[in-house]
Enzyme design. Structure first.
Site, PDB file in Angstrom:
ATOM      1  N   LYS A 181       0.838  -1.198   0.000  1.00 37.67           N
ATOM      2  CA  LYS A 181       0.000   0.000   0.000  1.00 37.67           C
ATOM      3  C   LYS A 181       0.874   1.249   0.000  1.00 37.67           C
ATOM      4  O   LYS A 181       1.876   1.322   0.719  1.00 37.67           O
ATOM      5  CB  LYS A 181      -0.908  -0.020   1.233  1.00 37.67           C
TER       6      LYS A 181
ATOM      7  N   SER B 186      -9.391   1.896   3.449  1.00 37.15           N
ATOM      8  CA  SER B 186      -8.563   2.629   2.517  1.00 37.15           C
ATOM      9  C   SER B 186      -7.622   1.759   1.693  1.00 37.15           C
ATOM     10  O   SER B 186      -7.047   2.213   0.706  1.00 37.15           O
ATOM     11  CB  SER B 186      -7.750   3.681   3.267  1.00 37.15           C
TER      12      SER B 186
ATOM     13  N   SER C 279      -9.807  -0.414   7.495  1.00 39.98           N
ATOM     14  CA  SER C 279      -9.158  -0.188   6.202  1.00 39.98           C
ATOM     15  C   SER C 279      -8.467  -1.398   5.607  1.00 39.98           C
ATOM     16  O   SER C 279      -8.076  -1.370   4.444  1.00 39.98           O
ATOM     17  CB  SER C 279      -8.157   0.970   6.312  1.00 39.98           C
TER      18      SER C 279
END
Length: 528
Positions: free
Chosen positions: A101, A182, A206
Site C-alpha cells: 500500500k 482505505s 481499512s
C-alpha cells in the site's frame, strides 16, 4: 513519471511462460511447488503479474488498483532465482511477488505518496521495518497499490478508493461498485490476480472492509504486533499494517514474516514474545468445540447478507463450533472517543512524519497540506478536507481532553467492551458479517453504508480477521472473526477451518455492473 515507468516496464516484457500465467491466482504453496520443479521462476512470475497489470489494471477493466511499479522488480526477482539456484532460498515466501500500500515506505525508486499530489516526490530511500522483514523473507516488491487518499482521513464525504494521484480503484467483481478503503488497491489487486498478495494498513476498517468487499482474506493484527515506523500515520494507538491474500494460509505466511519488535516503535515492545509461525498453527479442525459469540448487528439492514450469515453459522456449527448469541454495548461512546483520539494523533503524527521527508517535499506540516489542497483543484474536485481542518484544531497529546478520550476509548472498547462480552458469554471469539455487499460508487450522494464491526477491535487494538463467506448477486461478503489482544494466531486458525469447510471465495468477473447479471437484466426488462 509513475505511469511512464509502468508503461516502460510492461512494454519491455516478452511472452510469459504458460506456467507462470496459469499461476496468477495460485497460492504460495502452489507457486513454490512450481518454482521447486523449475516450471516457473520468480522472474517469470513477476513478469506474468506485470503483464496482468498492463492488461487489467492499465487497460481492459482499468481497475486503477496499482499506483506505481517498482522499476527494479524484475532485477530483484532474478536475484531471488539466483539465490534459489545456489541453495539459499529463504523460506515459503522466497521469490513471490507482492504489492505494498502506498503509505508504506520502500527503499527503491518509488515514492510513498498516501495517494496525494502533495507527496508525489516523496522518495525517501527507506524501507519501513515491516518491508525490510519481508525482503529478508525473500519477497519481491512488485509495486505500490492505490488507496483512499490519506487512508480515508481527509473528508467526511470522501469516496473510498479514490486518490488524487491514482484515481478511483474499481471493484473487480462489479466495476461500478466500491472497492472500499482505505486499502482498496491492495484488495482489488489481490482479488484480480495482479500479485500473489499485498500489504494493507488499518486504523478502523481499512484492511477488513476492502478485503471483504473484494472477496479475499484480510487481517488487522493486534496493534503492536507489526511495526508502524516509516508508515504515513493516522493514529499511534490504532494504526497497524496487515496481510491481504486470497487464502488464510497465505495471510498467515505474510504475518509470520511481518511480525516482530521494532525498537523505533514502542508499541511493538511485546511483539517478539507473540510472533510465531502462524501458518504452522493452522488447523482444519480448529472449530470443533470452539465457543463463538454471534453478533447480528446487521439485523434488518440487508436481508441477503443476513441469509448468507445464517448459512455461515450453519457451516460453523457443522464444523463443531458452539454458537452463543451476544450483543455488543452501545457503540456511541466509543465513536465519540475515537473522533477525539484520531484528530489529536493525526495532527501530531503527520507533522512528525512530514518533518522526516526529503527536501523536495514542500508540505512540512498539516497546515501546509491544508493550504496545498486549497490551492490544488485536482485534490478537491470530488470532496473537501473537513477532517484535515478539524484535526488542525485538535487538542495536543498532553491535553486532558485527549488523554481522557484515549483512556475511555480503550477501556470501553477493550476491558469493558469486547473482553466483557467474551467473558460473559464464555466464548473465545466473536463472529459477524464483515459488512454488506459493495455499494454503487456515487460521487454526488455518497454510497449506502450498512456498517461493520471494525470499530470495537480498532479502538481496543485487538485483532480482526475477515474471510470470504459467499456473495450476494456476485458481490462478495466476508465473515469477521474478532478476538482479544494477541489472539491473532487463534483467529487465523478458526478462519482457516471455516475457509476449508466452505471454500466460499468467488472469482472476479470484471462485470461493468451487476445489473447485467442475467437474473437482474431479465427482471429489469418489460414483460409481454
Amino acid at each position: 513519471m509513475l505511469r511512464a515507468w509502468a508503461g516502460a516496464i510492461v512494454m519491455a516484457l516478452g511472452a510469459a511462460p504458460a506456467a507462470a500465467q496459469d499461476l496468477a491466482m495460485a497460492s504460495a504453496a502452489e507457486q513454490q511447488a512450481a518454482l521447486a520443479a523449475g516450471t516457473a521462476s520468480s522472474r517469470s512470475l513477476a513478469e506474468a503479474y506485470l503483464r496482468r497489470i498492463g492488461e487489467i489494471d492499465r487497460a481492459g477493466p482499468r481497475l486503477n488498483s496499482v499506483l506505481s511499479l517498482n522499476p527494479d522488480a524484475l532485477k530483484d526477482a532474478a536475484a531471488r532465482d539466483a539465490e534459489r539456484r545456489a541453495g539459499r532460498a529463504k523460506g515459503p515466501l522466497h521469490g513471490l511477488s507482492i504489492l505494498v500500500k502506498d503509505n508504506i515506505e520502500t527503499a527503491d525508486r518509488m515514492p510513498t505518496t498516501a495517494g496525494s499530489l502533495a507527496l508525489k516526490d516523496n522518495v525517501t530511500g527507506r524501507d519501513a521495518p515491516l518491508v525490510a522483514r519481508l525482503r529478508r523473507a525473500g519477497v519481491v516488491i512488485l509495486g505500490k497499490s492505490n488507496l483512499s487518499e490519506w487512508a480515508n482521513f481527509r473528508s467526511t464525504r470522501s469516496i473510498s478508493g479514490w486518490s488524487g494521484l491514482g484515481g478511483l480503484t474499481r471493484n473487480p467483481h462489479a466495476l461500478d461498485r466500491s472497492a472500499c478503503g482505505s486499502s482498496s488497491g491492495s484488495g482489488a489487486a489481490v482479488a484480480a490476480g495482479l500479485a500473489w498478495a499485498a500489504i494493507g494498513t488499518e486504523t478502523d476498517g481499512s484492511v477488513t472492509c476492502p478485503a471483504a468487499m473484494n472477496g479475499i482474506v484480510g487481517l488487522k493484527p493486534t496493534v503492536g504486533l507489526v511495526s508502524r515506523t516509516h508508515v504515513v500515520p493516522i493514529s499511534a494507538s490504532q494504526d497497524t499494517a496487515g496481510p491481504m491474500a486470497r487464502t488464510v494460509a497465505d495471510a498467515a505466511l505474510l504475518l509470520t514474516a511481518m511480525a516482530g519488535t521494532d525498537p523505533a516503535d514502542p508499541a511493538t515492545a511485546e511483539a517478539d514474545a507473540h510472533a510465531a509461525d502462524f501458518a504452522a498453527g493452522l488447523e482444519p479442525g480448529s472449530l470443533k468445540g470452539a465457543r463463538l459469540g454471534v453478533v447480528r448487528y446487521l439485523a434488518g439492514r440487508s436481508p441477503q447478507t443476513e441469509a448468507l450469515f445464517d448459512r455461515a453459522l450453519e457451516a460453523l456449527k457443522s464444523a463443531g463450533a458452539v454458537l452463543v448469541e451476544v450483543e455488543l454495548p452501545d457503540e456511541t461512546p466509543v465513536d465519540e472517543a475515537e473522533r477525539i483520539i484520531l484528530g489529536a494523533e493525526f495532527k501530531a503524527g503527520v507533522d512528525a512524519y512530514l518533518a522526516t521527508t526529503p527536501p523536495q517535499v514542500k508540505t512540512r506540516s498539516l497546515a501546509d497540506l491544508i493550504a496545498f489542497n486549497a490551492a490544488e483543484p485536482r485534490e478537491t474536485v470530488l470532496f473537501g478536507q473537513e477532517v484535515f481542518e478539524q484535526a488542525a484544531g485538535a487538542p495536543g497529546l498532553t491535553d486532558p481532553t485527549y488523554l481522557q478520550a484515549l483512556d475511555s476509548g480503550r477501556r470501553l472498547a477493550g476491558p469493558e467492551g469486547l473482553d466483557r462480552v467474551l467473558a460473559a458469554a464464555g466464548v473465545e471469539a466473536l463472529v459477524a458479517p464483515s459488512g454488506g455487499p459493495a455499494s454503487v460508487v456515487d460521487p454526488v450522494n455518497g454510497g449506502r453504508w450498512l456498517g461493520s464491526p471494525s470499530t470495537w477491535p480498532a479502538v481496543a487494538g485487538y485483532p480482526h480477521l475477515t474471510v470470504p463467506m459467499g456473495a450476494v448477486s456476485g458481490l462478495p461478503v466476508g465473515l469477521s472473526f474478532i478476538g482479544p489482544k494477541w489472539s491473532d494466531g487463534r483467529l487465523l486458525s478458526l478462519g482457516y477451518a471455516f475457509e476449508q469447510a466452505t471454500q466460499a471465495r468467488v472469482t472476479p468477473s470484471f462485470a461493468p455492473s451487476i445489473s447485467l447479471r442475467p437474473e437482474i437484466a431479465a427482471a429489469y426488462a418489460p414483460k409481454d
